[in-house]
Write an enzyme that holds these catalytic residues in place. Structure first.
Site, PDB file in Angstrom:
ATOM      1  N   ASP A 179      29.927  29.340  43.537  1.00  0.00           N
ATOM      2  CA  ASP A 179      28.523  29.670  43.842  1.00  0.00           C
ATOM      3  C   ASP A 179      28.112  29.075  45.189  1.00  0.00           C
ATOM      4  OD1 ASP A 179      29.012  27.358  42.425  1.00  0.00           O
ATOM      5  OD2 ASP A 179      27.158  27.373  41.288  1.00  0.00           O
ATOM      6  N   TYR A 224      41.142  39.608  34.392  1.00  0.00           N
ATOM      7  CA  TYR A 224      41.705  40.959  34.533  1.00  0.00           C
ATOM      8  C   TYR A 224      42.857  41.196  33.569  1.00  0.00           C
ATOM      9  CZ  TYR A 224      38.882  41.934  38.578  1.00  0.00           C
ATOM     10  OH  TYR A 224      37.823  42.174  39.402  1.00  0.00           O
ATOM     11  N   LYS A 272      35.559  27.150  39.869  1.00  0.00           N
ATOM     12  CA  LYS A 272      34.404  26.728  39.063  1.00  0.00           C
ATOM     13  C   LYS A 272      34.928  25.721  38.038  1.00  0.00           C
ATOM     14  CE  LYS A 272      29.993  27.355  37.942  1.00  0.00           C
ATOM     15  NZ  LYS A 272      28.853  27.122  38.831  1.00  0.00           N
ATOM     16  N   ASP A 293      37.578  39.145  43.817  1.00  0.00           N
ATOM     17  CA  ASP A 293      36.998  40.487  43.851  1.00  0.00           C
ATOM     18  C   ASP A 293      35.561  40.429  44.360  1.00  0.00           C
ATOM     19  OD1 ASP A 293      36.711  43.193  43.405  1.00  0.00           O
ATOM     20  OD2 ASP A 293      36.234  42.965  41.282  1.00  0.00           O
TER      21      ASP A 293
END
Ligand code: ATP
Length: 333
Positions: free
Chosen positions: A205, A125, A172, A229
Site C-alpha cells: 500500500d 492465481y 504485505k 498485476d
C-alpha cells in the site's frame, strides 16, 4: 539469414488488430519470421471448449517463442484464464514489465524508468477456491520457497545484466506474516548473494502511494503475482496508459511476449486500439531472438513518431486509426 519461428496468438477484442500491427512492423524491419498462427482465448473457448487448446501449447513448446494478443477471461464464472493456463503449462515464471516515460506523451511525470518483475505462477492465481459453507468462500494464496527464490534470482540477474541499481521487494508481510514472510525471506537470501545491487523492501500500500508521489525513486520492483498485476496497471497509468506498456513472460525454455493490457472490448473493431504496447513487446521479443538492431529500429520509430508530434491513437489524445499510426511507424523505420 536466420528465420525465427514465432507462434502468433491473435486473441480477443483488440487482439487481432494490435497483433496485425506487430506482424506488419516486424516484417518491415526485414527480420525473417515464420509466424505460426494459433488460437487462445474466448473465441477459442467457443470453438474448442477450452480457452487454451493443447495444439497451441504444443506449438509454443516447439517454437520456444510466442507473440500473444490479449485474451478475454469471463468475470465471476465461465472458462479459466488462457493467460494463467499458458503461464502454468509452459512454466513462464517471470513476468517482466518495463515502464518508461514516452517523449511526446504528456503525463504528470517525466523520466519514469522502472521495471516490474512479477511472479507468474502462484499466489492467489492458483485458482484454488471453494465454498466452506453457503455464504463463505475460501481462496488459497500459495507461496513457495522455490517460486519466490526463482523470481528473486531472476530480478537480481536482470538488474545486473541491464545495469540497474536497486531491487525493491513489495509485500504485505505485516499482515500475511507467513506467506509474504516466506517471500521476503527468499528475497533477502538472494539479495545477500548479489551485494552489487542495492536491496530494500516496501509494504504494497505504501508502495502505491510512493509510486504516485514520485515514481522516479523506484528501479526494479519485485512482486508476487497479485500485487504485480495491480502495481503494473498503476505504473502504466504513470506513463500514459495501458496502450504503451509492454510485457514478457519468461521461463527456462519458452518465452511469450504480450502487452500488459487486456482485450479492451469497448474499442474492439473500431480501429482505435493503440498497438504501441504490443510493438514494444515485439521489440523485447526481437532482443530475445538476438535481433537487437531490428528491436532498436522499432523503438526509435515509435519515439520519432510520438515525440515528433506524429499521428497517434485516441487514448493518447490523437485521432489516428491503428492503421494510420502503423503506416507512420513503418515510414519512420
Ligand atoms: P480484459 O477483460 O481482457 O482485461 P478490459 O477492457 O477489462 O479487458 P483492458 O483491456 O486491460 O481491460 O483495459 C481497460 C481499458 O483501457 C479498455 O477498456 C480500453 O478503453 C483501454 N485500453 C486498454 N488497452 C488499450 C489499447 N491498446 N489501446 C487503447 N486503449 C486501450
Amino acid at each position: 539469414m536466420t528465420c525465427h519461428a514465432v507462434v502468433l496468438i491473435p486473441g480477443d477484442g483488440i487482439g487481432p488488430e494490435v497483433v496485425e500491427a506487430v506482424v506488419r512492423v516486424v516484417n518491415a524491419t526485414g527480420v525473417a519470421i515464420d509466424w505460426r498462427r494459433a488460437e487462445a482465448g474466448a473465441a477459442a473457448a467457443a470453438r474448442n471448449g477450452t480457452a487454451l487448446p493443447e495444439s497451441t501449447i504444443d506449438a509454443v513448446r516447439a517454437a520456444g517463442v510466442a507473440f500473444k494478443g490479449p485474451t478475454a477471461t469471463p468475470i465471476g464464472g465461465g472458462f479459466a484464464s488462457a493467460n494463467v493456463a499458458l503461464r502454468r503449462a509452459l512454466d513462464l515464471y517471470a513476468n517482466l514489465r518495463p515502464v518508461r516515460s514516452q517523449e511526446g506523451v504528456p503525463t504528470r511525470y517525466q523520466d519514469v524508468d522502472l521495471v516490474v518483475v512479477r511472479e507468474n505462477t502462484e499466489d492467489l492465481y492458483s485458482g484454488i477456491e471453494h465454498i466452506v459453507v453457503p455464504g463463505v468462500v475460501e481462496s488459497l494464496k500459495i507461496i513457495t520457497e522455490r517460486a519466490s527464490t526463482r523470481i528473486a534470482e531472476f530480478a537480481f540477474a536482470y538488474a545486473e545484466r541491464e545495469g540497474r541499481q536497486r531491487v525493491t521487494a513489495v509485500h504485505k508481510a505485516n499482515i500475511m506474516k507467513m506467506s509474504d514472510g516466506l517471500f521476503l525471506d527468499c528475497c533477502r537470501r538472494v539479495a545477500r548473494a548479489h551485494p552489487a545491487i542495492a536491496y530494500d523492501e516496501i509494504i504494497v500500500d505504501a508502495c502505491c502511494m510512493r509510486l504516485v508521489e514520485n515514481p522516479r525513486r523506484f528501479d526494479v520492483l519485485l512482486l508476487e503475482n497479485l500485487y504485480g498485476d495491480i502495481v503494473s496497471d498503476l505504473c502504466a497509468g504513470l506513463v500514459g496508459g495501458l496502450g504503451l506498456v509492454p510485457g514478457a513472460n519468461l521461463g527456462d525454455t519458452c518465452a511469450v511476449f504480450e502487452a500488459v493490457h487486456g482485450s479492451a472490448p469497448d474499442i474492439a473493431g473500431k480501429g482505435a486500439a493503440n498497438p504501441t504496447a504490443c510493438l514494444r513487446s515485439a521489440s523485447l521479443m526481437l532482443r530475445h531472438l538476438r535481433e537487437p538492431e531490428a528491436a532498436l529500429r522499432i523503438d526509435r520509430a515509435i519515439d520519432r513518431v510520438l515525440a515528433g508530434g506524429g499521428p497517434r491513437t485516441p487514448d493518447l489524445g490523437g485521432d489516428a486509426t491503428t492503421t494510420r499510426y502503423v503506416d507512420a511507424l513503418i515510414a519512420a523505420l
